[in-house]
Scaffold this motif. Structure first.
Motif, PDB file in Angstrom:
ATOM      1  N   GLU A 165       0.812  -1.210   0.000  1.00 58.35           N
ATOM      2  CA  GLU A 165       0.000   0.000   0.000  1.00 58.35           C
ATOM      3  C   GLU A 165       0.849   1.264   0.000  1.00 58.35           C
ATOM      4  OE1 GLU A 165      -4.140  -1.789   1.796  1.00 58.35           O
ATOM      5  OE2 GLU A 165      -2.976  -0.457   3.092  1.00 58.35           O
ATOM      6  N   ALA A 166       2.050   1.171  -0.595  1.00 58.64           N
ATOM      7  CA  ALA A 166       2.852   2.379  -0.790  1.00 58.64           C
ATOM      8  C   ALA A 166       2.275   3.230  -1.903  1.00 58.64           C
ATOM      9  CB  ALA A 166       4.297   2.013  -1.104  1.00 58.64           C
ATOM     10  N   CYS A 167       1.454   2.635  -2.760  1.00 60.09           N
ATOM     11  CA  CYS A 167       0.742   3.322  -3.835  1.00 60.09           C
ATOM     12  C   CYS A 167      -0.673   2.740  -3.884  1.00 60.09           C
ATOM     13  CB  CYS A 167       1.438   3.131  -5.177  1.00 60.09           C
ATOM     14  SG  CYS A 167       3.222   3.347  -5.166  1.00 60.09           S
ATOM     15  N   GLY A 168      -1.478   3.208  -4.827  1.00 57.58           N
ATOM     16  CA  GLY A 168      -2.819   2.663  -4.995  1.00 57.58           C
ATOM     17  C   GLY A 168      -3.887   3.442  -4.259  1.00 57.58           C
ATOM     18  N   ASP A 169      -5.134   2.993  -4.403  1.00 63.08           N
ATOM     19  CA  ASP A 169      -6.295   3.642  -3.778  1.00 63.08           C
ATOM     20  C   ASP A 169      -6.468   3.107  -2.363  1.00 63.08           C
ATOM     21  OD1 ASP A 169      -6.520   4.811  -6.232  1.00 63.08           O
ATOM     22  OD2 ASP A 169      -8.352   3.765  -6.826  1.00 63.08           O
ATOM     23  N   SER A 208      -8.780  -1.499   1.466  1.00 59.68           N
ATOM     24  CA  SER A 208      -7.921  -1.666   0.295  1.00 59.68           C
ATOM     25  C   SER A 208      -8.613  -1.270  -1.001  1.00 59.68           C
ATOM     26  CB  SER A 208      -7.433  -3.115   0.193  1.00 59.68           C
ATOM     27  OG  SER A 208      -8.525  -4.006   0.061  1.00 59.68           O
ATOM     28  N   ASN A 209      -9.843  -0.753  -0.922  1.00 52.67           N
ATOM     29  CA  ASN A 209     -10.529  -0.214  -2.095  1.00 52.67           C
ATOM     30  C   ASN A 209     -11.186   1.100  -1.699  1.00 52.67           C
ATOM     31  OD1 ASN A 209     -12.034   0.458  -4.323  1.00 52.67           O
ATOM     32  ND2 ASN A 209     -13.175  -1.471  -4.425  1.00 52.67           N
ATOM     33  N   LEU A 210     -10.393   2.155  -1.683  1.00 50.84           N
ATOM     34  CA  LEU A 210     -10.902   3.503  -1.437  1.00 50.84           C
ATOM     35  C   LEU A 210     -11.154   4.187  -2.777  1.00 50.84           C
ATOM     36  CD1 LEU A 210      -8.458   4.573   1.437  1.00 50.84           C
ATOM     37  CD2 LEU A 210     -10.706   3.480   1.638  1.00 50.84           C
ATOM     38  N   PRO A 211     -11.898   5.281  -2.788  1.00 51.39           N
ATOM     39  CA  PRO A 211     -12.125   5.970  -4.063  1.00 51.39           C
ATOM     40  C   PRO A 211     -10.836   6.435  -4.739  1.00 51.39           C
ATOM     41  CG  PRO A 211     -13.731   6.684  -2.430  1.00 51.39           C
ATOM     42  CD  PRO A 211     -12.729   5.840  -1.702  1.00 51.39           C
ATOM     43  N   ARG A 212      -9.887   6.913  -3.956  1.00 53.13           N
ATOM     44  CA  ARG A 212      -8.556   7.303  -4.432  1.00 53.13           C
ATOM     45  C   ARG A 212      -7.581   7.119  -3.283  1.00 53.13           C
ATOM     46  NH1 ARG A 212      -7.814  11.090  -8.640  1.00 53.13           N
ATOM     47  NH2 ARG A 212      -5.589  10.836  -8.217  1.00 53.13           N
ATOM     48  N   LYS A 213      -6.379   7.617  -3.450  1.00 50.79           N
ATOM     49  CA  LYS A 213      -5.369   7.521  -2.396  1.00 50.79           C
ATOM     50  C   LYS A 213      -5.794   8.325  -1.172  1.00 50.79           C
ATOM     51  CE  LYS A 213      -2.754  11.154  -4.748  1.00 50.79           C
ATOM     52  NZ  LYS A 213      -1.517  11.446  -5.489  1.00 50.79           N
ATOM     53  N   PHE A 214      -5.245   7.942  -0.023  1.00 51.26           N
ATOM     54  CA  PHE A 214      -5.586   8.587   1.244  1.00 51.26           C
ATOM     55  C   PHE A 214      -4.298   8.849   2.008  1.00 51.26           C
ATOM     56  CE2 PHE A 214      -6.814   8.811   5.675  1.00 51.26           C
ATOM     57  CZ  PHE A 214      -7.990   9.553   5.641  1.00 51.26           C
ATOM     58  N   LYS A 215      -4.071  10.120   2.371  1.00 52.99           N
ATOM     59  CA  LYS A 215      -2.815  10.530   2.992  1.00 52.99           C
ATOM     60  C   LYS A 215      -3.048  10.983   4.434  1.00 52.99           C
ATOM     61  CE  LYS A 215      -0.587  11.788  -1.352  1.00 52.99           C
ATOM     62  NZ  LYS A 215       0.151  12.828  -2.108  1.00 52.99           N
ATOM     63  N   TYR A 290     -16.701  10.004  -3.496  1.00 52.48           N
ATOM     64  CA  TYR A 290     -17.206  10.017  -4.869  1.00 52.48           C
ATOM     65  C   TYR A 290     -16.340   9.099  -5.747  1.00 52.48           C
ATOM     66  CZ  TYR A 290     -19.451  14.314  -3.174  1.00 52.48           C
ATOM     67  OH  TYR A 290     -20.170  15.227  -2.460  1.00 52.48           O
ATOM     68  N   ARG A 291     -16.975   8.164  -6.427  1.00 51.55           N
ATOM     69  CA  ARG A 291     -16.251   7.217  -7.269  1.00 51.55           C
ATOM     70  C   ARG A 291     -16.609   7.343  -8.759  1.00 51.55           C
ATOM     71  NH1 ARG A 291     -14.234   2.525  -4.206  1.00 51.55           N
ATOM     72  NH2 ARG A 291     -14.642   2.847  -1.987  1.00 51.55           N
ATOM     73  N   ARG A 292     -17.520   8.222  -9.091  1.00 45.55           N
ATOM     74  CA  ARG A 292     -17.948   8.316 -10.491  1.00 45.55           C
ATOM     75  C   ARG A 292     -16.832   8.868 -11.376  1.00 45.55           C
ATOM     76  NH1 ARG A 292     -20.250  12.248 -13.784  1.00 45.55           N
ATOM     77  NH2 ARG A 292     -20.291  13.720 -12.038  1.00 45.55           N
ATOM     78  N   LEU A 293     -16.270   9.990 -11.000  1.00 45.55           N
ATOM     79  CA  LEU A 293     -15.193  10.609 -11.759  1.00 45.55           C
ATOM     80  C   LEU A 293     -13.903  10.554 -10.955  1.00 45.55           C
ATOM     81  CD1 LEU A 293     -16.997  13.828 -13.080  1.00 45.55           C
ATOM     82  CD2 LEU A 293     -16.552  11.704 -14.326  1.00 45.55           C
ATOM     83  N   ARG A 294     -12.860  10.030 -11.561  1.00 48.46           N
ATOM     84  CA  ARG A 294     -11.590   9.895 -10.851  1.00 48.46           C
ATOM     85  C   ARG A 294     -11.050  11.258 -10.414  1.00 48.46           C
ATOM     86  NH1 ARG A 294      -8.921   5.722  -8.892  1.00 48.46           N
ATOM     87  NH2 ARG A 294      -6.653   5.759  -8.978  1.00 48.46           N
ATOM     88  N   ALA A 295     -11.296  12.281 -11.198  1.00 50.92           N
ATOM     89  CA  ALA A 295     -10.786  13.613 -10.862  1.00 50.92           C
ATOM     90  C   ALA A 295     -11.470  14.206  -9.638  1.00 50.92           C
ATOM     91  CB  ALA A 295     -10.947  14.551 -12.053  1.00 50.92           C
ATOM     92  N   ARG A 296     -12.626  13.645  -9.252  1.00 48.40           N
ATOM     93  CA  ARG A 296     -13.343  14.157  -8.074  1.00 48.40           C
ATOM     94  C   ARG A 296     -13.411  13.123  -6.949  1.00 48.40           C
ATOM     95  NH1 ARG A 296     -17.008  17.894  -7.013  1.00 48.40           N
ATOM     96  NH2 ARG A 296     -18.594  16.352  -6.414  1.00 48.40           N
ATOM     97  N   ALA A 297     -12.506  12.162  -6.979  1.00 48.92           N
ATOM     98  CA  ALA A 297     -12.597  11.045  -6.040  1.00 48.92           C
ATOM     99  C   ALA A 297     -11.734  11.223  -4.794  1.00 48.92           C
ATOM    100  CB  ALA A 297     -12.219   9.742  -6.746  1.00 48.92           C
TER     101      ALA A 297
END
Length: 556
Positions: A165-169, A208-215, A290-297
């Motif tokens: 999980e060094a990368c990914g959603d 392990s399945n988030l809409p995008r990365k989480f910091k 939000y999972r519809r658009l990657r740019a808004r996830a």
């Protein structure tokens, strides 16, 4: 294991279906969501070990190669010789080489000697001596062959390191103060919370399945040394007037092409509560994101729609089951540098020594020599920082001079670190990154060298962040001088952002419209505005403050 909430939601779904799991909107709305639904990214490890490492690069299907392998810290790197003007015109398979970047996560920025020597050995044996310290406290290696990945994992895991999980959603590396537990002026040590979150949740299929990365950022330093304003969730050290030391909770920060700074929820969190609160915030992101658009996830968009009050209400009622006490805002951090470079006292009478490599670039041989120096200094602890620097902890006073001399001989500046070397960051750039338009590491290093030559007496804090594309991995919008890779008159150049900052001058920089500086003119431009600042600044005025009052012609 954390589960998706089944309680009646406090909030209503977005007016347009956004793929929010809390409202049973589970139909995949884009290719990324389809990929994750078909197979958890964590499962790709088995295929890497049993198939791809044995049969080679050509055996890897696209969904794993450009998708799920990120869950284990692997990205294909850029094929050499492709110029930045072609970045947006080529297909992924045309851009990528048959080698990988491998990201080693160092939660809290912590490395002991065995870990440092192991990473150094992997760099030398498998990575052509590459190693970069990132502004997320990771170490990145390059030129990794798929055939070598299982052995690399074996070596890393034998000393307690991982690329999981060094990368990914997923929840990425948890950053922490590099001087946690030792700084004389620390409010609270967040290390125990970082360790609990890492051990309890990293690799948990529930997240392990988030809409995008989480910091995530956790720091009890009064210097606010983890860039908390630009993390999805951040815990900032404060002292509650009745409950004592703890953390102020921030949510929803992130940069990229639509930058937003995190917002305070006004809630006070004790050290013991941090893991549960963290779990709740991640759960909200998983279920309501939000999972519809990657740019808004990213979480920042959900927070922008809900606002801090609603977010806190959902956190407390649906995920924690209790209210959090109101708490104070963190006081402004002290002025000056926050990079921990130099020699500083620990609260136990020993010292810590911070050193500045050039824009985070080190190498396998440098890391090996560094390990020798740390051992000779009687220490077993090295810390990475969010400024692409490193800190040696637990140094006895009589061993400091020898350590400093050794570090300086490796190009890791301590007492001779100029303000330019201390304050300059650079992302990976076109050397390895498939998204980049321009070169960054080498050009930033050359810029530092040139500024040191031209402005040898300039000593005001100044941050210069160099990014190869618009995605802001090097935080261009929060730098005094942010340089975003772009084409300028047919050659490599940079769009300029000025006056951003974190901490005392927290805010986003402004873009100078129409100004793109060709790479060949970059030293002249940075010297010009640095001299103007030095000439025009008022007493105690910092660069960001000057930028926002200066005439625009003085910024060009």
């Amino acid at each position: 294991m954390a589960q998706t909430t089944s309680r009646t939601p406090v909030v209503e779904p977005a007016r347009r279906p956004e793929g929010q799991w809390a409202f049973d909107q589970r139909e995949p709305l884009n290719a990324n969501e389809q990929l994750k639904q078909e197979d958890d990214g964590l499962n790709v490890r088995h295929r890497i070990e049993t198939v791809y490492a044995r049969e080679g690069f050509a055996s890897i299907p696209g969904d794993d190669l450009r998708g799920r392998m990120r869950w284990w810290g692997l990205y294909t790197q850029r094929r050499p010789g492709i110029d930045g003007g072609r970045t947006a015109t080529l297909e992924p398979h045309e851009l990528e080489d048959e080698y990988f970047m491998l990201r080693v996560r160092c939660d809290g920025g912590t490395l002991n000697l065995r870990q440092l020597r192991t990473v150094a050995g992997i760099s030398q044996e498998f990575g052509r001596d590459t190693a970069d310290i990132t502004d997320r406290q990771n170490i990145q290696l390059h030129w990794i062959r798929i055939e070598d990945v299982p052995e690399i994992w074996r070596r890393l895991e034998s000393v307690g390191l991982t690329t999981q999980e060094a990368c990914g959603d997923v929840p990425r590396v948890i950053i922490g103060s590099p001087v946690a537990g030792v700084a004389a002026d620390e409010i609270i040590d967040g290390t125990p919370a970082i360790e609990v979150i890492r051990d309890r949740y990293i690799g948990d299929p529930a997240f392990s399945n988030l809409p995008r990365k989480f910091k995530t950022a956790i720091s009890g330093s009064p210097h606010q040394d983890v860039a908390h304003e630009i993390n999805d969730v951040a815990f900032v050290g404060v002292v509650h007037p009745e409950l004592g030391p703890g953390f102020d909770l921030w949510v929803g920060g992130a940069l990229s092409t639509n930058p937003m700074l995190g917002k305070r929820l006004g809630a006070f969190v004790t050290l013991e509560q941090v893991p549960d609160v963290w779990c709740g915030v991640v759960g909200i992101f998983r279920d309501y994101g939000y999972r519809r658009l990657r740019a808004r996830a990213r979480l920042k968009f959900l927070l922008a729609d809900w606002g801090p009050e609603v977010f806190r209400q959902v956190l407390e009622t649906e995920y924690l089951g209790h209210a959090l006490p109101d708490g104070p805002a963190p006081p402004p951090p002290p002025t000056g540098n926050r990079d921990h470079v130099g020699v500083h006292p620990q609260k136990d009478g020993r010292l810590y020594v911070g050193a500045a490599p050039a824009v985070g670039r080190v190498s396998g041989p440098v890391l090996t020599a560094l390990a020798d120096l740390v051992e000779e200094a009687g220490s077993d602890r090295l810390q990475l920082t969010t400024e692409q620097k490193l800190v040696v902890l637990d140094v006895e006073p009589h061993r400091v001079d020898a350590l400093v001399d050794g570090l300086e001989s490796l190009g890791l500046r301590v007492r001779t670190a100029s303000t330019f070397r201390r304050g300059t960051l650079a992302c990976t750039g076109i050397e390895f990154c498939k998204l980049a338009i321009v070169e960054t590491k080498g050009r930033a290093t050359a810029l530092v060298d040139e500024l040191e030559r031209r402005l040898p007496t300039f000593d005001q804090p100044l941050t210069i962040n160099v990014n190869g594309c618009p995605n802001s991995c090097a935080r261009i919008q929060t730098a005094d001088i942010g340089l975003k890779g772009a084409l300028a008159g047919g050659e490599e150049g940079y769009q300029v952002h000025l006056g951003g900052g974190l901490g005392l001058t927290s805010g986003l920089g402004k873009t100078l419209r129409g100004l793109r500086v060709p790479a060949s003119e970059l030293p002249d431009y940075v010297e010009r505005i640095t001299r103007r600042f030095d000439e025009q600044r008022g007493p105690g005025e910092v660069f960001a403050q000057w930028v926002h009052r200066a005439d625009e012609e003085d910024l060009r």
